[in-house]
Design a protein around this motif. Sequence first.
Motif, short mmCIF file in Angstrom:
data_model
loop_
_atom_site.label_atom_id
_atom_site.label_comp_id
_atom_site.label_asym_id
_atom_site.label_seq_id
_atom_site.Cartn_x
_atom_site.Cartn_y
_atom_site.Cartn_z
N MET A 25 0.82 -1.22 0.00
CA MET A 25 0.00 0.00 0.00
C MET A 25 0.85 1.27 0.00
N LYS A 26 2.17 1.13 0.25
CA LYS A 26 3.09 2.28 0.23
C LYS A 26 2.57 3.41 1.13
N LEU A 27 2.52 3.11 2.41
CA LEU A 27 1.90 4.02 3.37
C LEU A 27 2.81 5.13 3.88
N MET A 28 4.11 5.09 3.59
CA MET A 28 5.03 6.04 4.22
C MET A 28 4.65 7.50 4.02
N PRO A 29 4.33 7.95 2.78
CA PRO A 29 3.95 9.37 2.62
C PRO A 29 2.70 9.72 3.44
N PHE A 30 1.72 8.82 3.44
CA PHE A 30 0.49 9.05 4.19
C PHE A 30 0.78 9.17 5.68
N LEU A 31 1.52 8.24 6.24
CA LEU A 31 1.80 8.25 7.68
C LEU A 31 2.70 9.43 8.06
N MET A 32 3.72 9.68 7.27
CA MET A 32 4.64 10.78 7.60
C MET A 32 3.96 12.13 7.51
N SER A 33 2.90 12.24 6.70
CA SER A 33 2.20 13.53 6.60
C SER A 33 1.57 13.92 7.93
N PHE A 34 1.15 12.93 8.71
CA PHE A 34 0.58 13.24 10.03
C PHE A 34 1.67 13.72 10.98
N LEU A 35 2.84 13.10 10.92
CA LEU A 35 3.93 13.53 11.80
C LEU A 35 4.40 14.93 11.42
N ALA A 36 4.45 15.19 10.12
CA ALA A 36 4.89 16.51 9.66
C ALA A 36 3.92 17.60 10.08
N ALA A 37 2.64 17.26 10.18
CA ALA A 37 1.61 18.26 10.52
C ALA A 37 1.22 18.19 11.99
N ARG A 38 2.09 17.63 12.83
CA ARG A 38 1.71 17.35 14.22
C ARG A 38 1.35 18.58 15.03
N GLU A 39 1.85 19.75 14.62
CA GLU A 39 1.54 20.96 15.38
C GLU A 39 0.19 21.55 15.00
N LYS A 40 -0.42 21.02 13.93
CA LYS A 40 -1.67 21.60 13.43
C LYS A 40 -2.87 20.69 13.63
N ILE A 41 -2.63 19.42 13.97
CA ILE A 41 -3.74 18.48 14.08
C ILE A 41 -3.71 17.80 15.44
N PRO A 42 -4.80 17.14 15.82
CA PRO A 42 -4.85 16.49 17.13
C PRO A 42 -3.80 15.39 17.28
N LEU A 43 -3.45 15.10 18.54
CA LEU A 43 -2.41 14.11 18.83
C LEU A 43 -2.81 12.68 18.45
N GLY A 44 -4.12 12.38 18.49
CA GLY A 44 -4.57 11.01 18.27
C GLY A 44 -4.04 10.40 16.98
N PRO A 45 -4.39 10.97 15.82
CA PRO A 45 -3.90 10.37 14.57
C PRO A 45 -2.40 10.47 14.40
N VAL A 46 -1.77 11.50 14.99
CA VAL A 46 -0.31 11.63 14.90
C VAL A 46 0.36 10.47 15.62
N THR A 47 -0.09 10.18 16.85
CA THR A 47 0.49 9.09 17.61
C THR A 47 0.20 7.74 16.95
N ALA A 48 -1.02 7.59 16.41
CA ALA A 48 -1.35 6.35 15.71
C ALA A 48 -0.44 6.15 14.51
N ALA A 49 -0.17 7.23 13.77
CA ALA A 49 0.73 7.14 12.61
C ALA A 49 2.14 6.75 13.05
N ALA A 50 2.60 7.33 14.17
CA ALA A 50 3.93 6.98 14.67
C ALA A 50 3.98 5.52 15.12
N GLN A 51 2.91 5.04 15.76
CA GLN A 51 2.84 3.63 16.16
C GLN A 51 2.95 2.73 14.93
N CYS A 52 2.20 3.07 13.90
CA CYS A 52 2.20 2.27 12.68
C CYS A 52 3.59 2.29 12.03
N LEU A 53 4.23 3.44 12.01
CA LEU A 53 5.58 3.55 11.45
C LEU A 53 6.57 2.72 12.25
N TYR A 54 6.43 2.75 13.55
CA TYR A 54 7.34 1.98 14.41
C TYR A 54 7.24 0.49 14.10
#
Length: 680
Positions: free
Chosen positions: A185-214
Amino acid sequence: MGKSQKKRAMRRHNPVRVPDSHLPKGLASAEESSSKTQAILPIIQKMEGTDAVERKWACVAVSNLIQNDPSTRRLLQGRNIVGALITRLTDSEEEVVIEAMGALRNLCIDGGYDICAEMYNKSILVPLRTFVPKLSATLSQYLAAPKDAPDNAQKLVYEFSDNVITVLWCLSETSNKALTAINEMKLMPFLMSFLAAREKIPLGPVTAAAQCLYVLTDDNYPAIADIRSDASYIACLMSIINPDESIQNSRTTEAADPRTVMLRVLASGILRNVSPIPPPSAASAIDIDKDIVLPQLQPVISSISLVKASTSALQLIEQQAASAPDIEKLSLKNTPKSDHKSQPEVELERLEGRLRTVQLTLEILTGACATLPDPDPHVPPDEDDEGDEDIADAEGDSEAPDIDVEMAVDGAGDTPAQALPPLVAPLLALIQPTTLSFPPLAAASPHPPTTSALSAVHLAALECLNNIFLALARGGAPCDVTEGRTVWDAVWAALGAVGTQTGLGQERRSAMWEVAAGVLWGVASVCRGSLEPNPAQLQALMALCDSATADAHLRVKCIGTLECLAMNRGAVFVDGNARIATYLLSMLPGSADIADVGTEPMLQAAASLIDIYADEGAPYDMNFRSGGFLARLAASIDGVKKAVRAIDRKREGGRELRRRGEEVRDNLVAFVEYRRGLGL
């Protein structure tokens, strides 16, 4: 002495958040043990009905029903709730899709691998593949023009993204088939976009994206290569680890939201997973373990008191009991959200989040401790900061059989004792059980998520200690005996609190003993000949080795520990030496009271006896002479040879075990000849 390693089947931060192993198997048993049996059929019927409001209500009801209730979750599984919810992911009504995704996410988190495997087998990835590009496009649109975002943007994008990503994260750990499909599914751009926007969006999806990346970057080359290939990804991860806002201030931060600390921990773990980082990234020159992992994560494990956490949880459990929702009285008009929680539930989840953060921190540190540099015994601890070679990396030999090696410390008395690493003290606090750490025998905990998290922290701390003492033992220099005794006593105190209960639902107790055996062997190795156990500890090690559930690796750990203890040169321990030697001799072929312990433990016992009595000048050598040990060892040679010839090289680990067996066989023959030549 085997190090603790991350394994795909065991690495998840919460394999089963609400354990159900204490429950009988089967649909009939689930119906008997669930108090909500009557509510199930109406939910299934409404979920498949024509009214969108009823379908939404049914999805919400599933989330409420399974909360901390494994028997009802199992009952719903038996009624094909997973298939029904996946069908709702293509529902014509958007709110039904959102609530169905939330219910599936909760099932993943609460139920673990079995439910995740069922979801994969029922093709949940088909609708998820369509969601990812839509969410990515919508997120980009909202970030570019946040003022133009509709009022329900948070619900549609952020909460829904959180649920989708969490399911993908859980599925990634289900099987290699699921992982391969998710890699495609090549998820890296999708997941990294949440980390890159972490100051503008809620923590929930950011942390979930980091968990998935880990998870995806853990020993999974396609994802590792994707992260390494984009310097902006590395820069983003490095920016999360902000030296100006050190994680040393985590106590204040965690009080606000434990996910902020979790995000930094995950960024450290992802960087470790993808290291070494290639140029031209500035991070390529950084020692990830030394400069990021250890300084960032050590304060996290020192920032929590498990005793206080357990006390707080018990108080919140009492408050929660009075505010539990009654599923029978939920109205279709005023349907609560699938994530509706009372204040005590919110606080319990916050507490669980802190515990899971500590657990993940320990898992990352365990990998780092497996690669601690060998200490130079001639350099004081505070000056030994460079120039050492790493020992074998945990990931580098993950496919090798866990064959334990002897650790000779000849001449160790001529070198200065080594101080223990600063990680040891907080780890010793984290291995001590609390009143909530383990469920009562054949019963459920008053709050299974907290119990699961606490016991997972204890286990992870023990695994970290295991790797620390493995590294110290391989370094060759003995640690300070007083410090070693402190660790030895602390591990036994923890085991005393764990107890020896066995049975359904008590698997974590058994796991504590198994991992602790490795720690005890490590401590005994670095303090070889200096520890004097009490008779009860010797008996416990022998009983653990003899237990019907003990496998070969556990027996080897127990035998290795007994070997190190037997080498105590104190005059008062001569009887203890004889007791250990007699026990080890009983494992050798040719003994009248032979115990069928298996080939690998038998070889370890033979090797241990050779090491114990290699020095005929030791005060306990009198036992060897007066007990006729030489004749008993000689009588075992033919049996050892036969056992070694019978080792199948084609079986997993067989080639290495055969090599080990041949080595022990040759050493045994040479040792018997040597002792005979002494004429003592």
